[in-house]
Design an enzyme around this catalytic site. Sequence first.
Site, PDB file in Angstrom:
ATOM      1  N   ASP A 256       0.843  -1.189   0.000  1.00 57.45           N
ATOM      2  CA  ASP A 256       0.000   0.000   0.000  1.00 57.45           C
ATOM      3  C   ASP A 256       0.884   1.248   0.000  1.00 57.45           C
ATOM      4  O   ASP A 256       1.487   1.592   1.019  1.00 57.45           O
ATOM      5  CB  ASP A 256      -0.899  -0.014   1.234  1.00 57.45           C
ATOM      6  CG  ASP A 256      -1.909   1.110   1.234  1.00 57.45           C
ATOM      7  OD1 ASP A 256      -2.478   1.377   0.172  1.00 57.45           O
ATOM      8  OD2 ASP A 256      -2.119   1.720   2.294  1.00 57.45           O
ATOM      9  N   GLY A 307      -3.737   9.967  -7.537  1.00 58.58           N
ATOM     10  CA  GLY A 307      -4.388  11.270  -7.457  1.00 58.58           C
ATOM     11  C   GLY A 307      -5.730  11.370  -8.137  1.00 58.58           C
ATOM     12  O   GLY A 307      -6.171  12.480  -8.452  1.00 58.58           O
ATOM     13  N   CYS A 312      -9.489  12.174  -3.150  1.00 62.25           N
ATOM     14  CA  CYS A 312      -8.034  12.341  -3.078  1.00 62.25           C
ATOM     15  C   CYS A 312      -7.651  13.767  -3.480  1.00 62.25           C
ATOM     16  O   CYS A 312      -8.167  14.304  -4.464  1.00 62.25           O
ATOM     17  CB  CYS A 312      -7.356  11.341  -3.998  1.00 62.25           C
ATOM     18  SG  CYS A 312      -5.554  11.435  -4.000  1.00 62.25           S
ATOM     19  N   ASP A 351      -6.811   1.123 -10.241  1.00 61.18           N
ATOM     20  CA  ASP A 351      -7.196   1.567  -8.904  1.00 61.18           C
ATOM     21  C   ASP A 351      -7.583   3.041  -8.932  1.00 61.18           C
ATOM     22  O   ASP A 351      -6.725   3.915  -8.984  1.00 61.18           O
ATOM     23  CB  ASP A 351      -6.018   1.342  -7.940  1.00 61.18           C
ATOM     24  CG  ASP A 351      -6.308   1.824  -6.528  1.00 61.18           C
ATOM     25  OD1 ASP A 351      -7.484   2.004  -6.194  1.00 61.18           O
ATOM     26  OD2 ASP A 351      -5.343   2.011  -5.764  1.00 61.18           O
ATOM     27  N   GLY A 374     -13.142   1.970  -4.237  1.00 61.35           N
ATOM     28  CA  GLY A 374     -13.406   2.458  -2.904  1.00 61.35           C
ATOM     29  C   GLY A 374     -14.777   3.082  -2.801  1.00 61.35           C
ATOM     30  O   GLY A 374     -15.693   2.538  -2.179  1.00 61.35           O
ATOM     31  N   TYR A 399     -17.512   8.047   4.608  1.00 59.34           N
ATOM     32  CA  TYR A 399     -16.429   7.634   3.699  1.00 59.34           C
ATOM     33  C   TYR A 399     -15.268   8.592   3.870  1.00 59.34           C
ATOM     34  O   TYR A 399     -15.458   9.810   3.855  1.00 59.34           O
ATOM     35  CB  TYR A 399     -16.938   7.649   2.258  1.00 59.34           C
ATOM     36  CG  TYR A 399     -15.945   7.162   1.232  1.00 59.34           C
ATOM     37  CD1 TYR A 399     -15.239   5.972   1.409  1.00 59.34           C
ATOM     38  CD2 TYR A 399     -15.721   7.882   0.060  1.00 59.34           C
ATOM     39  CE1 TYR A 399     -14.341   5.513   0.453  1.00 59.34           C
ATOM     40  CE2 TYR A 399     -14.828   7.435  -0.901  1.00 59.34           C
ATOM     41  CZ  TYR A 399     -14.140   6.250  -0.702  1.00 59.34           C
ATOM     42  OH  TYR A 399     -13.249   5.800  -1.639  1.00 59.34           O
ATOM     43  N   ARG A 412       1.605   5.526   4.558  1.00 59.77           N
ATOM     44  CA  ARG A 412       1.322   5.316   3.135  1.00 59.77           C
ATOM     45  C   ARG A 412       1.853   6.479   2.306  1.00 59.77           C
ATOM     46  O   ARG A 412       2.254   6.314   1.165  1.00 59.77           O
ATOM     47  CB  ARG A 412      -0.184   5.184   2.924  1.00 59.77           C
ATOM     48  CG  ARG A 412      -0.567   4.878   1.490  1.00 59.77           C
ATOM     49  CD  ARG A 412      -2.078   4.781   1.352  1.00 59.77           C
ATOM     50  NE  ARG A 412      -2.461   4.034   0.175  1.00 59.77           N
ATOM     51  CZ  ARG A 412      -2.676   4.573  -1.023  1.00 59.77           C
ATOM     52  NH1 ARG A 412      -2.514   5.872  -1.188  1.00 59.77           N
ATOM     53  NH2 ARG A 412      -3.022   3.826  -2.049  1.00 59.77           N
TER      54      ARG A 412
END
Length: 495
Positions: A256, A307, A312, A351, A374, A399, A412
């Site tokens: 990660d 990004g 994010c 991702d 996510g 969230y 991370r």
Amino acid sequence: MAHIASTVSHSLKEYRLLPRLTQADANAQFVSLETRLCRHGDGYLTLRTPFLSAAMQAVTSVELAIAMAQLGGMGVFAVSQTVEEQCTRIDAVKRFKAGFQTDIVTLSPQQSIGEVIGIMNDTGYHTFPVTDTGVFHGKLVGVITDKDFDERYDQDLRVGDRMKTDVQTGAAEDDLKTANTRMIEYGRGFLPMVSSEGTLVSVVFKRDLDKHIRHPHSTEDAQKRLVVGAAVSTHPEDRERVEALIEHQADVIVIDASDGHTEYQGETLKWIKSHYDIPVIAGNVVTREGFDYLAGSGADAVKIGMGIASGCTTQMVKATGRGQATAIQEVAAARDEWARTTGDYLPLVGDGSIQGPADMLIALSLGADTLMMGNLLARFTESHGELVRNAAGDLVKEYWMEGSRKAFNNRRYAQLASTFFEEGIVGQVPHSGSVYDKLPIVVQMLKSGMATAGCADIEALHRDAILELQSNVSLEDSGVHDMSAIQSIQEFGIT
């Protein structure tokens, strides 16, 4: 002087698939979503559906990890928790076997009804086995439900005063078919499974059995247990975490890191692969050079994206990142070159930037083998975020990003705790119901889109799909326009 790339970075949302001939034997009914997740031994670990839940606190709960595997994908537990918490969650997934549960709240006859009411309010559960010791693997002495007592008058009584002792049970060796037959015969939605000595071994709930019957194509390991992944960081102290995760039989390790093109990740990869025989998914990268570096360091799959997650802020605060369509396209080209040169195919995980089936189809067409999500999965009842009502009274799920202050996953993002700055926000997403109900509809949408594109499987999508970059006007035309909707367009295009 800085080098200015001549390319323009594109989003998944800027592309559309062109229709091709749909063969009679390759319509949506026959399309396969089976895909390679990562190298595993001499072959690959495969999924029936190309879905991974993100390694995020707000997303992957035990319930969601179980659901993802039952629905043909896989869940990944976040690294931003203690090793013990991560291992406990892995154990819970591994113990879950097609409806047989071995980790539910169990009561003792001495507990008060008032305490039981509190447990029911806290958990939402209404049926409990009762054992002589109050622990799960004690001797079964009864069952109590919310129908067995009066909340107003019985609070001072004990469980033993109100529990039912004439409990129908199944034998520990019974299979699901037998368990289902017994529940139908007894007219019960709950069946305790006991040993010959009367010890409680497992419990079957009809609701869980129904899920298994509805979703028979689960992702399982060699022992027929559900598969599950777990994330680790590149920090040296996480080498002990890797050892613990493997001891608890995680199927895949996911490194990660927001930026995977680092010597730290290369060293972590080499260390894991030199000490353990377990698949490792590395990342994240967005360039050819990043892929080549991780492939050369021993990655079994590579994760793409930087990004572009919904909450994010990496590109806003650090100006690093890339449009996901361009990133997948370039990394896929590097992967294909690597395969031609070495004979070794490394699967890719897209991702981020996935809002619905259209984005999924474009990401898969550009070369991704699986998709980590996510925001989309955080909306479901089974996700880890709390279900609350917002100011308007609508049901929403909490969230938050791993780069937010709430998650405080500073490792991370290679940050010091004393100088931590946020690379993600805390927010809410609409509640979309159960993943068991909605994800199968998404699957059908994917199959329909692939059939229209003339592709019967993901390999054909990589090889034969024709994509076209759209103008802004074309994209406007492709959405709802020139009318007032009387029924709103809901999540994933499902109305």
